[in-house]
Structures are given as structure tokens and as C-alpha cells.
Motif scaffolding. Structure first.
Motif: not given
Lengths: 365, 140
Positions: A47-62
Motif C-alpha cells: 500500500e502507498t498514499t499520496s497527497m499530491d493530486v486532485f486535492d485529495s488523498l490517493t491510496q493505492i493497494t496492489l
């Protein structure tokens, strides 16, 4: 007697050592659990997260073969999202890039050459406009920008927070005709014929971008992925062991956060929620959210939230906005006419309703 | 005589009942060693607090514990650990207040983010591996 005492001391020391090791092992294993992946067959969960795009929290689980593989795949996804973010941004300029702000800035002036991703989004938005009978309209930027301004000012100075004058909103609503958005596929241009029209793709862009990014990942070989873009959830495939992803829906009301209302068993689908709880401001004790009904030009206030489940994330995003702006009976009829679309409504009093097929996807608590 | 003394000493250290006791206690201790982590892990989730992508604090959401705290060097955001086993952004100087308005988090899969301050709370399982019946994400 001395020997027996010695023996007892040895036993106590031994036991204390064993228990201390056990405690240390607890800490070590807990630490490892926070940073190490969960193996499933040959693939591991990361899992990883980012706060850099679309003024939102992005979460990626793969699920990937190893950390290096995960890093590579998630980096591609985030770079892809950054690209979409820059193109669909209506607030900021980017050097050497024509984005939606560029298109807005040239309204009534001249066509703007744009990336195919912008043309694809706008063409999709026109289809959505027709599907939702205008409830989701990306050409409503002139109205939404007024609300945006008043909301920002109200949040900055809550004591002086005000509602926009209806006359100003009505005047702006005369410049929301989506047919004024002229797309020239041959020359890759977009032209806003009406000088006062403005594009705002907030009701669809995150969902659409999530869909495109997931499709790209699929083409690159990713088989098992969950992407959340500010709560717009798109899952690709099931987990490697064949189990579905689980997406919980919670009542957004701060007074009733204890119970998860539904848990969706998700495989190759999207879940997008429009709600009133996060982006709002307060005027004279009343909360005004950011979802503006094109009919009343005021924030929609039928529900706490509306969640839509369907495969295409852009569709889920757009329909959740449209349904949030429809009274229940109208929304129910509308939802049942859509193909492979399930809806979950959370009303103001915390009660819920759902389409027939929604129940099959859930376990209610 | 020497052999007899040694036999007497051996008997003193290793009476049959002592041996049984030692073996029993060793097994109990080993049992504790193996099971304690699992018992301690239980079902209580953990809140991870990130600054950007950096994990800066881990808080067990143990019921009955309350605490109001800041992260080191970040005084403009206050967190609160609540007695019912939840955590929240209590105060933030960000303009939109989305983090505060997200409210209390207690379930695995929940998140709250303060984008202006680059902070994230994420609730994760305290056990060592994500299980298939854990929510992968919870949305509001």
C-alpha cells in the motif's frame, strides 16, 4: 534447602527471560507488520498514499511480486494521475501545457489545442450530461465559481460568511449551455463559444481519471489493484486468492460514526460517494455543501450521502453527483433505468435505501 | 564416599517432582512466548500517522485511553485519542477543516487527511497481516 532456593531462582530468571523475549517478539512482529507486505500466493500486498493530486488523498493497494515491482507499478500510476491532474486543473497554469484553465481563459476568444485526454473527458462529459438530464454539467463553472468564492471567504472568515446573491447565481446560470463547448477532433481543439461560460469538471474528473489510470495499469499487466482518489474507489480484479475487495460505507454524520452501514464485495467495479460532510461552510448556523443543484442553483440537501456502484469510475462519479441532486423517488426511478448501476442512499435522519441489486453486493451489519 | 556425595547432590537438584515442575513451567513459558504476541495483537487496530509518506507515529487504539497530542515540530495540528478506541484530528489551522470534519476514526480501512499540512491518519490492523475480512477501505 539452599540448592532448592537456587533452583527456584534459576527457574524464575528463566521464565522472566522467556516472557521478556515474548514481549520483544510482539514489538518486533508488530513493527514488521506495519512495513512488510502480506503474502497471498506468489503475490504480496503493498500500500502507498499520496497527497499530491486532485486535492485529495490517493491510496493505492496492489498485489505485486515484490517491493521493487510494486514501486514501479505505483510510480507509473501516480505519474499518470499527476498528468491527468495537470490537464484537468481549472485553477493553475503549468508551463508549456494547455489545460482546462487555458481553455477557460480563452472562452469566447479562440480555440485551444489540447491533449487528447481533455477531448476524451469532455466528450464523455457530454454523454453524461445527456444521461443525467443535465444534472451533471461540466459547463456549470460560472455558477460553481461563485459558490467556490463564497465558500472560501466563509471558511476564512466564518463570522462574515454569506450566501451568494441569487441574482448573481441566476445571471451566471445563463452561461452553462454545454453545446457552447465546441470540440474539434480533427484539430484537437476545444473552444468555448460563450465568453462567460466556464468549465468545472469537479463532478467527474476524479472518477474519470481513476478509470483511465486503472485501465492503463491493466494494460501494463496489473491484475489486482485498489485505487482510491479522494474516496472515488476503483478496484481492478479480485485479490489474487480470488476473494473480493471489501469497501465499507459509513454514515458521514459525525453523530453516527460507529456503524459501518454496508460492506461491498467489490470485483472489477467502482464505488463513488457524494456527500455533504466534508466540503461545506456554515452561514447563520446552516451548513452549505459543495454539490450544487443545477435546477435550484443551491447546494443539494436531500441526503447525507449517495453512493453509486458501477464498473466505470467516471460514470459512478457523475451519477453520484446527479443522484445527490434528485429527490429519492426521482432518483430511484432514474437509478433503475441505468444498466448495471447500484445505488445506496443515506438520508438525513441516518436511514438508508438501496437498489435491488445492491443487496447482493453487501453484508449489512 | 565421593560418588555417594555426588549422587546426593544430584538428587537435591533434580528430584523427580522438580523435574516435572521445570518441564511444566518451561512449556507454559514457551506457550506464553508464542501466544502473547497474538493475544496482545488481538483485534485492536492501530492508527498510523504520516507526514507525507513518512510514518511518524503509531498509536494503538486501546479502549479506555485518552490523550491529546501534537507531533514533534507540528504545533498547528492537534490529535486526540478517545476512550472508546478512536482517534481524530481535533484542531487544525487549515482553511477547509476537512480533516477535522472527518471526525473519529476507529475501523481498519478508515483514513483522514489534512492536505494543507501534509498529514494523514490511517487505521490498519494490529495483527501482522491484512485479512480478507478486513475492509480494504472505508468511505463516508
Amino acid at each position: 534447602m539452599m540448592h532448592r532456593k537456587f533452583l527456584r531462582v534459576v527457574i524464575v530468571v528463566f521464565l522472566l527471560t522467556i516472557i521478556s523475549l515474548g514481549l520483544y517478539r510482539t514489538k518486533t512482529l508488530t513493527d514488521q507488520a506495519q512495513h512488510n507486505p502480506t503474502p497471498t500466493g506468489d503475490l504480496q500486498r503493498f500500500e502507498t498514499t499520496s497527497m499530491d493530486v486532485f486535492d485529495s488523498l490517493t491510496q493505492i493497494t496492489l498485489y505485486a511480486e515484490n517491493k521493487a515491482s510494486f514501486d514501479k507499478e505505483s510510480k507509473v500510476i501516480l505519474e499518470d494521475l499527476k498528468n491527468y491532474h495537470a490537464l484537468y486543473d481549472i485553477y493553475n497554469d503549468y508551463p508549456g501545457l494547455n489545460n482546462l484553465k487555458t481553455v477557460n481563459d480563452h472562452a469566447g476568444v479562440q480555440p485551444v489545442v489540447v491533449d487528447q485526454k481533455i477531448i476524451d473527458l469532455l466528450e464523455y462529459s457530454k454523454k453524461i450530461y445527456a444521461t443525467t438530464n443535465g444534472k451533471t454539467n461540466v459547463a456549470m463553472g460560472s455558477v460553481l465559481s461563485i459558490w467556490h468564492r463564497y465558500r472560501e471567504e466563509g471558511l476564512a472568515n466564518p463570522a462574515d460568511a454569506q450566501l451568494p446573491p441569487m441574482e448573481e447565481l441566476k445571471a451566471a446560470s445563463h452561461h452553462t449551455d454545454i453545446d457552447s463547448v465546441v470540440i474539434d477532433n480533427e484539430n484537437s481543439t476545444v473552444f468555448l463559444e460563450d465568453p462567460e461560460i466556464r468549465l468545472d469538471v469537479g463532478a467527474i474528473a476524479k472518477g474519470y481519471a481513476a478509470e483511465m489510470v486503472v485501465q492503463n495499469a491493466k494494460e501494463s499487466g496489473t491484475r489486482s489493484l485498489l485505487l482510491s482518489l479522494g474516496g472515488n474507489v476503483r478496484v481492478l480484479g479480485a485479490k489474487p486468492n480470488g476473494k473480493p475487495w471489501i469497501v465499507g460505507i459509513q454514515n458521514p454524520s459525525l453523530e453516527d460514526q460507529d456503524n459501518t452501514l454496508a460492506e461491498i464485495r467489490a470485483v472489477d467495479t467502482s464505488l463513488v460517494t457524494s456527500g455533504n460532510y466534508q466540503r461545506y461552510y456554515t452561514v447563520a448556523g446552516n451548513n452549505y455543501n459543495h454539490v450544487i443543484d443545477p435546477k435550484t442553483l443551491m447546494p443539494a440537501s436531500y441526503y447525507n450521502s449517495v453512493s453509486v456502484i458501477t464498473e466505470h469510475s467516471g460514470m459512478a462519479d457523475a451519477l453520484s453527483t446527479a443522484l445527490f441532486c434528485m429527490p429519492y423517488e426521482e432518483g430511484r426511478l432514474f437509478a433503475e433505468k441505468q444498466k448495471d448501476v447500484q445505488v445506496f442512499w443515506v438520508f438525513k435522519d441516518g436511514s438508508t435505501a438501496q437498489t435491488q441489486g445492491f443487496k447482493k453486493l453487501t453484508e449489512f451489519n | 564416599m565421593y560418588d555417594d556425595r555426588r549422587e546426593t547432590a544430584t538428587m537435591t537438584f533434580f528430584k523427580k517432582s522438580d523435574l516435572i515442575l521445570i518441564v511444566l513451567l518451561v512449556f507454559i513459558a514457551l506457550g506464553v512466548w508464542w501466544t502473547l504476541p497474538w493475544l496482545r495483537a488481538g483485534k485492536t487496530p492501530v492508527a498510523e500517522i504520516y507526514e507525507g509518506n513518512r510514518l511518524v507515529k503509531t498509536v494503538a487504539l486501546t479502549e479506555g485511553q485518552t490523550e491529546v497530542f501534537h507531533l514533534e515540530g507540528i504545533d498547528n495540528v492537534t490529535f486526540r485519542l478517545n476512550a472508546e478506541g478512536s482517534i481524530q484530528f481535533l484542531v487544525s489551522d487549515c482553511p477547509d477543516q476537512i480533516c477535522v470534519q472527518t471526525g473519529k476514526l476507529s475501523k481498519i480501512g478508515e483514513t483522514a487527511a489534512c492536505l494543507p499540512n501534509n498529514l494523514l491518519i490511517k487505521i490498519v490492523p494490529r495483527k501482522f497481516q491484512h485479512k480478507d475480512d478486513h475492509p480494504d477501505i472505508i468511505v463516508h
